[in-house]
Design a protein around this motif. Structure first.
Motif, PDB file in Angstrom:
ATOM      1  N   ARG A  54       1.917   2.643  -2.041  1.00 44.92           N
ATOM      2  CA  ARG A  54       2.656   3.896  -2.220  1.00 44.92           C
ATOM      3  C   ARG A  54       2.582   4.303  -3.684  1.00 44.92           C
ATOM      4  NH1 ARG A  54       7.290   6.480   0.522  1.00 44.92           N
ATOM      5  NH2 ARG A  54       7.028   4.894   2.111  1.00 44.92           N
ATOM      6  N   SER A  55       2.263   5.579  -3.932  1.00 42.05           N
ATOM      7  CA  SER A  55       2.217   6.063  -5.313  1.00 42.05           C
ATOM      8  C   SER A  55       3.396   6.981  -5.627  1.00 42.05           C
ATOM      9  CB  SER A  55       0.897   6.778  -5.591  1.00 42.05           C
ATOM     10  OG  SER A  55       0.780   7.923  -4.779  1.00 42.05           O
ATOM     11  N   SER A  56       4.008   7.547  -4.584  1.00 43.97           N
ATOM     12  CA  SER A  56       5.215   8.370  -4.732  1.00 43.97           C
ATOM     13  C   SER A  56       5.892   8.416  -3.372  1.00 43.97           C
ATOM     14  CB  SER A  56       4.860   9.779  -5.223  1.00 43.97           C
ATOM     15  OG  SER A  56       4.204  10.503  -4.200  1.00 43.97           O
ATOM     16  N   CYS A  59       3.107  10.147  -1.185  1.00 39.96           N
ATOM     17  CA  CYS A  59       1.684   9.856  -1.373  1.00 39.96           C
ATOM     18  C   CYS A  59       1.386   8.364  -1.352  1.00 39.96           C
ATOM     19  CB  CYS A  59       1.184  10.449  -2.697  1.00 39.96           C
ATOM     20  SG  CYS A  59       1.220  12.248  -2.745  1.00 39.96           S
ATOM     21  N   TRP A  60       0.199   8.057  -0.866  1.00 38.56           N
ATOM     22  CA  TRP A  60      -0.299   6.692  -0.794  1.00 38.56           C
ATOM     23  C   TRP A  60      -1.709   6.656  -1.364  1.00 38.56           C
ATOM     24  CZ3 TRP A  60       2.310   2.513   1.527  1.00 38.56           C
ATOM     25  CH2 TRP A  60       3.545   2.844   2.101  1.00 38.56           C
ATOM     26  N   ASN A  61      -2.082   5.533  -1.967  1.00 36.86           N
ATOM     27  CA  ASN A  61      -3.442   5.292  -2.437  1.00 36.86           C
ATOM     28  C   ASN A  61      -4.044   4.192  -1.576  1.00 36.86           C
ATOM     29  OD1 ASN A  61      -3.279   7.155  -4.574  1.00 36.86           O
ATOM     30  ND2 ASN A  61      -2.352   5.632  -5.897  1.00 36.86           N
ATOM     31  N   ASP A  63      -7.742   1.970  -0.833  1.00 34.84           N
ATOM     32  CA  ASP A  63      -9.072   1.594  -1.306  1.00 34.84           C
ATOM     33  C   ASP A  63      -9.835   0.968  -0.149  1.00 34.84           C
ATOM     34  OD1 ASP A  63      -8.797   2.348  -4.064  1.00 34.84           O
ATOM     35  OD2 ASP A  63      -7.552   0.564  -4.365  1.00 34.84           O
ATOM     36  N   GLU A  71     -12.000   5.570  -2.778  1.00 32.94           N
ATOM     37  CA  GLU A  71     -10.577   5.639  -3.099  1.00 32.94           C
ATOM     38  C   GLU A  71     -10.005   6.875  -2.408  1.00 32.94           C
ATOM     39  OE1 GLU A  71     -10.302   5.969  -7.317  1.00 32.94           O
ATOM     40  OE2 GLU A  71     -11.316   4.073  -7.675  1.00 32.94           O
ATOM     41  N   ARG A  73      -6.491   9.259  -1.707  1.00 33.17           N
ATOM     42  CA  ARG A  73      -5.109   9.644  -2.018  1.00 33.17           C
ATOM     43  C   ARG A  73      -4.657  10.455  -0.822  1.00 33.17           C
ATOM     44  NH1 ARG A  73      -1.234   9.675  -5.686  1.00 33.17           N
ATOM     45  NH2 ARG A  73       0.021  11.529  -6.050  1.00 33.17           N
ATOM     46  N   CYS A  75      -1.470  12.352   0.873  1.00 35.48           N
ATOM     47  CA  CYS A  75      -0.130  12.905   0.616  1.00 35.48           C
ATOM     48  C   CYS A  75       0.367  13.650   1.848  1.00 35.48           C
ATOM     49  CB  CYS A  75      -0.155  13.847  -0.585  1.00 35.48           C
ATOM     50  SG  CYS A  75      -0.616  13.030  -2.117  1.00 35.48           S
ATOM     51  N   THR A  90      -6.518  21.855  -5.621  1.00 34.59           N
ATOM     52  CA  THR A  90      -7.250  20.718  -6.177  1.00 34.59           C
ATOM     53  C   THR A  90      -8.679  21.131  -6.520  1.00 34.59           C
ATOM     54  OG1 THR A  90      -5.913  19.215  -4.851  1.00 34.59           O
ATOM     55  CG2 THR A  90      -7.950  18.332  -5.767  1.00 34.59           C
ATOM     56  N   LYS A  98     -12.116  16.819  -0.382  1.00 35.14           N
ATOM     57  CA  LYS A  98     -10.689  17.031  -0.101  1.00 35.14           C
ATOM     58  C   LYS A  98     -10.578  17.746   1.237  1.00 35.14           C
ATOM     59  CE  LYS A  98     -11.121  21.174  -2.834  1.00 35.14           C
ATOM     60  NZ  LYS A  98     -10.601  22.070  -3.783  1.00 35.14           N
TER      61      LYS A  98
END
Length: 133
Positions: A54-56, A59-61, A63, A71, A73, A75, A90, A98
């Protein structure tokens, strides 16, 4: 116009308004972020999910490793229009793609990946993020 006609028109209008309100309420209740994106642990040919963090709040990252690396991302947005807007905002860049899948905005960056295996990974992610109906 008789009183019966006016009353029937009011009943129809109220029914349509009630149905619209119910649909909006159901959409609002159904629009809560999932605990994490349900993406595959592996994708043929040879992709393996090596991490998902989890990055926020939304959002998740992720790999993936295989013939190269990717990679992601991922959201989640409450409104699909917001996910679409994120795609539009973006900037395009080399070795990145994207896209939007319903409430999700996804950015995929890769290194040294053959086109066919990258396509397989992206299609698997798109399918995994589609809502179950």
């Amino acid at each position: 116009m008789s009183i019966e006609t006016a009353t029937l028109t009011e009943v129809i209008w109220r029914r349509q308004t009630s149905l619209l309100f119910a649909a909006l309420l159901l959409e609002a209740c159904a629009s809560s972020p999932p605990p994490k994106p349900d993406i595959p642990d592996s994708v043929s040919p040879g992709w393996k999910l090596s991490s998902l963090t989890r990055s926020s709040d939304e959002c998740w990252n992720a790999d993936y490793t295989g013939q190269g690396s990717a990679e992601l991302r991922i959201c989640w947005y409450k409104a699909t229009a917001s996910a679409f807007e994120a795609v539009q905002r973006t900037r395009a860049e080399a070795q990145a793609v994207k896209f939007q899948e319903e409430h999700y905005f996804v950015l995929v960056k890769w290194n040294n990946v053959p086109k066919a295996t990258l396509t397989a990974l992206i299609r698997a992610i798109q399918k995994a993020l589609q809502p179950t109906r």
